[in-house]
Design a protein around this motif. Structure first.
Motif, PDB file in Angstrom:
ATOM      1  N   ALA A  93       0.503  -1.179  -0.240  1.00 29.25           N
ATOM      2  CA  ALA A  93      -0.081  -0.806   0.239  1.00 29.25           C
ATOM      3  C   ALA A  93       0.806   1.565  -0.069  1.00 29.25           C
ATOM      4  CB  ALA A  93      -0.852  -0.214   1.354  1.00 29.25           C
ATOM      5  N   TYR A  94       2.423   1.500   0.249  1.00 23.24           N
ATOM      6  CA  TYR A  94       3.531   1.935  -0.011  1.00 23.24           C
ATOM      7  C   TYR A  94       4.669   1.534  -1.297  1.00 23.24           C
ATOM      8  CZ  TYR A  94       4.738  -0.341   4.517  1.00 23.24           C
ATOM      9  OH  TYR A  94       5.218  -1.036   4.995  1.00 23.24           O
ATOM     10  N   THR A  95       5.544   2.851  -0.806  1.00 24.73           N
ATOM     11  CA  THR A  95       6.587   1.468  -1.706  1.00 24.73           C
ATOM     12  C   THR A  95       8.091   1.080  -0.421  1.00 24.73           C
ATOM     13  OG1 THR A  95       5.857   3.334  -3.823  1.00 24.73           O
ATOM     14  CG2 THR A  95       7.716   1.348  -3.869  1.00 24.73           C
ATOM     15  N   THR A  96       8.502   0.672  -0.805  1.00 29.19           N
ATOM     16  CA  THR A  96      10.126   0.494  -0.500  1.00 29.19           C
ATOM     17  C   THR A  96      10.941  -0.276  -1.585  1.00 29.19           C
ATOM     18  OG1 THR A  96       9.407  -1.594   0.373  1.00 29.19           O
ATOM     19  CG2 THR A  96       9.133  -0.372   1.569  1.00 29.19           C
ATOM     20  N   ARG A  97      11.944   0.005  -1.342  1.00 28.03           N
ATOM     21  CA  ARG A  97      13.180  -1.059  -2.102  1.00 28.03           C
ATOM     22  C   ARG A  97      14.127  -1.092  -1.423  1.00 28.03           C
ATOM     23  NH1 ARG A  97      14.954   1.151  -7.703  1.00 28.03           N
ATOM     24  NH2 ARG A  97      16.448  -0.296  -8.225  1.00 28.03           N
ATOM     25  N   VAL A  98      14.997  -1.805  -1.778  1.00 26.78           N
ATOM     26  CA  VAL A  98      16.285  -2.321  -0.448  1.00 26.78           C
ATOM     27  C   VAL A  98      17.453  -2.237  -1.599  1.00 26.78           C
ATOM     28  CG1 VAL A  98      17.262  -3.876   1.173  1.00 26.78           C
ATOM     29  CG2 VAL A  98      15.128  -4.116  -0.140  1.00 26.78           C
ATOM     30  N   GLY A  99      18.378  -0.859  -1.371  1.00 25.38           N
ATOM     31  CA  GLY A  99      19.661  -1.713  -2.595  1.00 25.38           C
ATOM     32  C   GLY A  99      19.649   0.266  -3.026  1.00 25.38           C
ATOM     33  N   GLU A 100      20.088   0.327  -4.026  1.00 23.39           N
ATOM     34  CA  GLU A 100      20.099   2.062  -4.831  1.00 23.39           C
ATOM     35  C   GLU A 100      19.701   1.601  -5.879  1.00 23.39           C
ATOM     36  OE1 GLU A 100      22.715   3.626  -2.729  1.00 23.39           O
ATOM     37  OE2 GLU A 100      23.244   1.703  -2.019  1.00 23.39           O
TER      38      GLU A 100
ATOM     39  N   GLY B 277       9.178   5.176   0.976  1.00 21.49           N
ATOM     40  CA  GLY B 277       8.283   6.123  -0.026  1.00 21.49           C
ATOM     41  C   GLY B 277       6.658   5.695   0.187  1.00 21.49           C
ATOM     42  N   TRP B 278       5.610   6.940  -0.975  1.00 21.47           N
ATOM     43  CA  TRP B 278       4.412   6.832  -1.038  1.00 21.47           C
ATOM     44  C   TRP B 278       3.931   5.938  -1.953  1.00 21.47           C
ATOM     45  CZ3 TRP B 278       2.441   8.917   2.601  1.00 21.47           C
ATOM     46  CH2 TRP B 278       1.881   9.870   3.479  1.00 21.47           C
ATOM     47  N   PHE B 279       3.040   4.882  -2.263  1.00 20.44           N
ATOM     48  CA  PHE B 279       2.302   4.997  -3.280  1.00 20.44           C
ATOM     49  C   PHE B 279       2.765   5.085  -4.582  1.00 20.44           C
ATOM     50  CE2 PHE B 279      -0.950   2.386  -5.782  1.00 20.44           C
ATOM     51  CZ  PHE B 279       0.041   1.460  -6.164  1.00 20.44           C
ATOM     52  N   ASP B 280       3.139   4.717  -5.411  1.00 15.69           N
ATOM     53  CA  ASP B 280       3.323   5.314  -6.898  1.00 15.69           C
ATOM     54  C   ASP B 280       2.693   4.735  -7.880  1.00 15.69           C
ATOM     55  OD1 ASP B 280       4.412   5.784  -9.116  1.00 15.69           O
ATOM     56  OD2 ASP B 280       6.662   5.916  -8.207  1.00 15.69           O
ATOM     57  N   GLY B 281       1.601   5.042  -8.039  1.00 13.09           N
ATOM     58  CA  GLY B 281       0.231   4.602  -8.920  1.00 13.09           C
ATOM     59  C   GLY B 281       1.375   4.407 -10.747  1.00 13.09           C
ATOM     60  N   VAL B 282       1.726   5.579 -10.731  1.00 15.27           N
ATOM     61  CA  VAL B 282       2.792   5.762 -12.607  1.00 15.27           C
ATOM     62  C   VAL B 282       3.233   4.208 -12.160  1.00 15.27           C
ATOM     63  CG1 VAL B 282       4.168   6.956 -13.881  1.00 15.27           C
ATOM     64  CG2 VAL B 282       2.386   7.602 -11.945  1.00 15.27           C
ATOM     65  N   LEU B 283       3.967   4.119 -11.486  1.00 15.02           N
ATOM     66  CA  LEU B 283       4.626   2.385 -11.384  1.00 15.02           C
ATOM     67  C   LEU B 283       3.801   0.958 -11.233  1.00 15.02           C
ATOM     68  CD1 LEU B 283       7.658   3.090  -9.295  1.00 15.02           C
ATOM     69  CD2 LEU B 283       7.795   3.195 -11.286  1.00 15.02           C
TER      70      LEU B 283
ATOM     71  N   GLU C 177      -2.102  12.312   6.457  1.00 17.89           N
ATOM     72  CA  GLU C 177      -2.486  12.465   5.149  1.00 17.89           C
ATOM     73  C   GLU C 177      -1.517  10.992   4.359  1.00 17.89           C
ATOM     74  OE1 GLU C 177      -0.733  15.521   3.551  1.00 17.89           O
ATOM     75  OE2 GLU C 177      -1.870  15.602   1.682  1.00 17.89           O
ATOM     76  N   ILE C 178      -2.403  10.687   3.099  1.00 17.44           N
ATOM     77  CA  ILE C 178      -1.845   9.566   2.392  1.00 17.44           C
ATOM     78  C   ILE C 178      -1.593  10.059   0.989  1.00 17.44           C
ATOM     79  CG2 ILE C 178      -1.718   7.565   1.749  1.00 17.44           C
ATOM     80  CD1 ILE C 178      -3.393   6.782   4.107  1.00 17.44           C
ATOM     81  N   LYS C 179      -0.530   9.675   0.354  1.00 13.85           N
ATOM     82  CA  LYS C 179      -0.436  10.750  -1.404  1.00 13.85           C
ATOM     83  C   LYS C 179      -0.093   8.833  -2.060  1.00 13.85           C
ATOM     84  CE  LYS C 179       1.681  15.049   0.576  1.00 13.85           C
ATOM     85  NZ  LYS C 179       2.920  15.904   0.281  1.00 13.85           N
ATOM     86  N   MET C 180      -0.385   9.634  -2.716  1.00 14.74           N
ATOM     87  CA  MET C 180      -0.846   8.789  -4.344  1.00 14.74           C
ATOM     88  C   MET C 180      -0.205   9.149  -5.291  1.00 14.74           C
ATOM     89  SD  MET C 180      -3.153   5.627  -5.992  1.00 14.74           S
ATOM     90  CE  MET C 180      -4.672   6.663  -6.928  1.00 14.74           C
TER      91      MET C 180
END
Ligand code: GDP
Ligand code: IMO
Ligand code: MG
Length: 430
Positions: A268-275, A308-314, A340-343
């Motif tokens: 429901a949001y975004t995560t990433r590990v690494g560069e 980070g926030w949810f990225d709908g485009v991705l 507040e929640i952002k997309m």
């Protein structure tokens, strides 16, 4: 026949393990088709946690068959250790419930060393790999010098194969001023463990053909996420395999007609590990809160995940490149306390609006996200099992995601526990 492929629709760690385990109640067979022990899939069942790296998430259930397909790169020692660990937790792994493709390519100690040498010498351009040797092992596979599980059957054959792969590795090691890798000890070590692995090995394509004839339900378990796909991800900050659903056919030995439904696991949001690029990354207290509440630390490397926030485009894009039919939305409960929640619904690149992720990393690093804002629900959704019990603001957010990304939300996960999941539409019954 109903076969489902489960893939991650973001940068991995979306909760694939939890959803595969939950769905596997209805499946007969669970198969991994790519990746290796860079994956870390977490299952929580009645408060007990299982962390799986190579073993398919169906392994914890009785009367299911778990398979490692030809597309997976297997570190033999990591696999044997994982089997031991899970056996110690009371889960049986035997030749009747576990199969490894005889064509699976092996990750050997010099692959891990090469991964480390490269990462350590890359400076700013390092990828932030899991340092498990995944990239070097896949390179050797495509370079036709890899050692496959079946090569452990004959000492003469293994000796020749090792000569071939070490010729390549030792030339590079010499160039980098590193110690040459010695064949004899590795050969001895491999022959010692060979029987422990070979007893599980079978031609998986033949098994799948049989399962299809018997009308068995197959769940293909993807690792990583579409944005880490070597073709469709944020290259070069990706893993070294195709993570898209179509690789489930290649990575196991069946045709695309064996795939009936693709389920994209979506946080429901975004995560990433690494560069690598991350347009909606939050380097502030909200990012910290998501990380703390969501326990966003790597299952494999314990590294802190970027949030980070949810990225709908991705996600809209990964749904297209992977042919995702429906999504399982996870970790909704992590957003419970936010006002507040952002997309992200669009990007700006060089003063122009764009509605997709540009292919070049240079542009990906430049784009600015444009957000739509949602009112937070400020109520606990933890453990909710019925959609009617979700606060209206949470439903508004969920339906906005569904509408924007263009795929039906088929389930919603509200805690790490297996059964804390809202079923909207059963993919096995579509
Ligand atoms: P995978 O690699 O996609 O299988 O995901 P990981 O297991 O690496 O990371 C997902 C993490 O989130 C694990 O710790 C899960 O137990 C946890 N998790 C999964 N679904 C939910 C959920 O709905 N809510 C919360 N709070 N945690 C979840
Ligand atoms: P699961 O299956 C999240 C990332 C690494 C690095 C890049 C390349 O648990 O979702 P590699 O070791 O594959 O060469 O690293 O890919 N990565 C993952 N990130 N979840 C994973 O797996 C990942 N597997 C690899 O952090 O950025
Ligand atoms: Mg993971």
């Amino acid at each position: 026949m109903k076969n489902i492929v489960v893939v991650g629709s973001q940068w991995g760690d979306e909760g694939k393990g939890k959803i595969v385990d939950w769905l596997s109640e209805q499946a007969d067979v669970v198969i991994r088709f790519q990746g290796g022990h860079n994956a870390g899939h977490t299952l929580v069942i009645d408060g007990k946690t299982y962390k799986l790296r190579l073993l398919p998430s169906g392994i914890v259930r009785k009367n299911k068959i778990s398979i490692i397909g030809n597309g997976v790169v297997v570190d033999p020692w990591a696999l044997l250790e994982e089997i031991k660990e899970i056996k110690d937790k009371g889960i049986d792994v035997n030749v009747n419930n576990f199969i490894i493709s005889e064509s699976a390519n092996l990750i050997l100690p010099f692959h891990k060393e090469m991964d480390e040498i490269r990462e350590d010498s890359a400076g700013k351009s390092k990828i932030g790999t899991t340092r498990r040797g995944i990239g070097p092992a896949y390179e050797d596979k495509v370079g036709r010098r890899s050692i496959r599980l079946m090569d452990l059957r004959s000492e003469i054959n293994l000796d020749q194969r090792l000569d071939s792969v070490l010729l390549h590795h030792n030339a590079i090691r010499k160039g980098l001023g590193k110690k040459l890798f010695q064949k004899e000890q590795l050969k001895k070590d491999l022959l010692k463990i060979a029987p422990d692995l070979l007893k599980f090995s079978q031609p998986v394509w033949m098994k799948i053909d049989k399962f299809k004839k018997q009308n068995k339900k197959i769940l293909f378990e993807g690792a990583q996420g579409i944005l880490l796909d070597v073709d469709h991800g944020t290259y070069p900050f990706v893993t070294s395999s195709n993570t898209v659903a179509s690789n489930a056919a290649t990575g196991t030995g069946c045709g695309p007609d064996s795939i009936n439904y693709v389920l994209g696991i979506t946080k429901a949001y975004t995560t990433r590990v690494g560069e690598g690029p991350f347009p909606t990354e939050l380097n502030d207290e909200i990012g910290e809160l998501l990380g703390t509440k969501g326990k966003e630390f790597g299952t494999v490397t314990s590294r802190k995940r970027r949030c980070g926030w949810f990225d709908g485009v991705l996600v809209r894009q990964t749904i297209k490149v992977s042919g995702i039919n429906g999504i399982a939305l996870t970790k909704l409960d992590v957003l419970d306390d936010l006002d507040e929640i952002k997309m992200c619904i669009e990007y700006e690149l060089n003063g122009k609006k764009i509605d997709y992720l540009p292919a070049s990393v240079e542009d990906q690093l430049k784009i600015k996200p444009i957000f739509k804002s949602f009112k937070g629900w400020k109520k606990s959704t933890n453990g909710v099992k019925n959609i009617d019990e979700l606060p209206q603001e949470a439903k508004n957010y969920i339906y906005a995601i569904e509408d924007f990304v263009g795929a039906k939300i088929s389930s919603i996960s509200t805690s790490p526990e297996r059964d804390d999941t809202i079923l909207v539409e059963n993919p096995f019954e579509i």
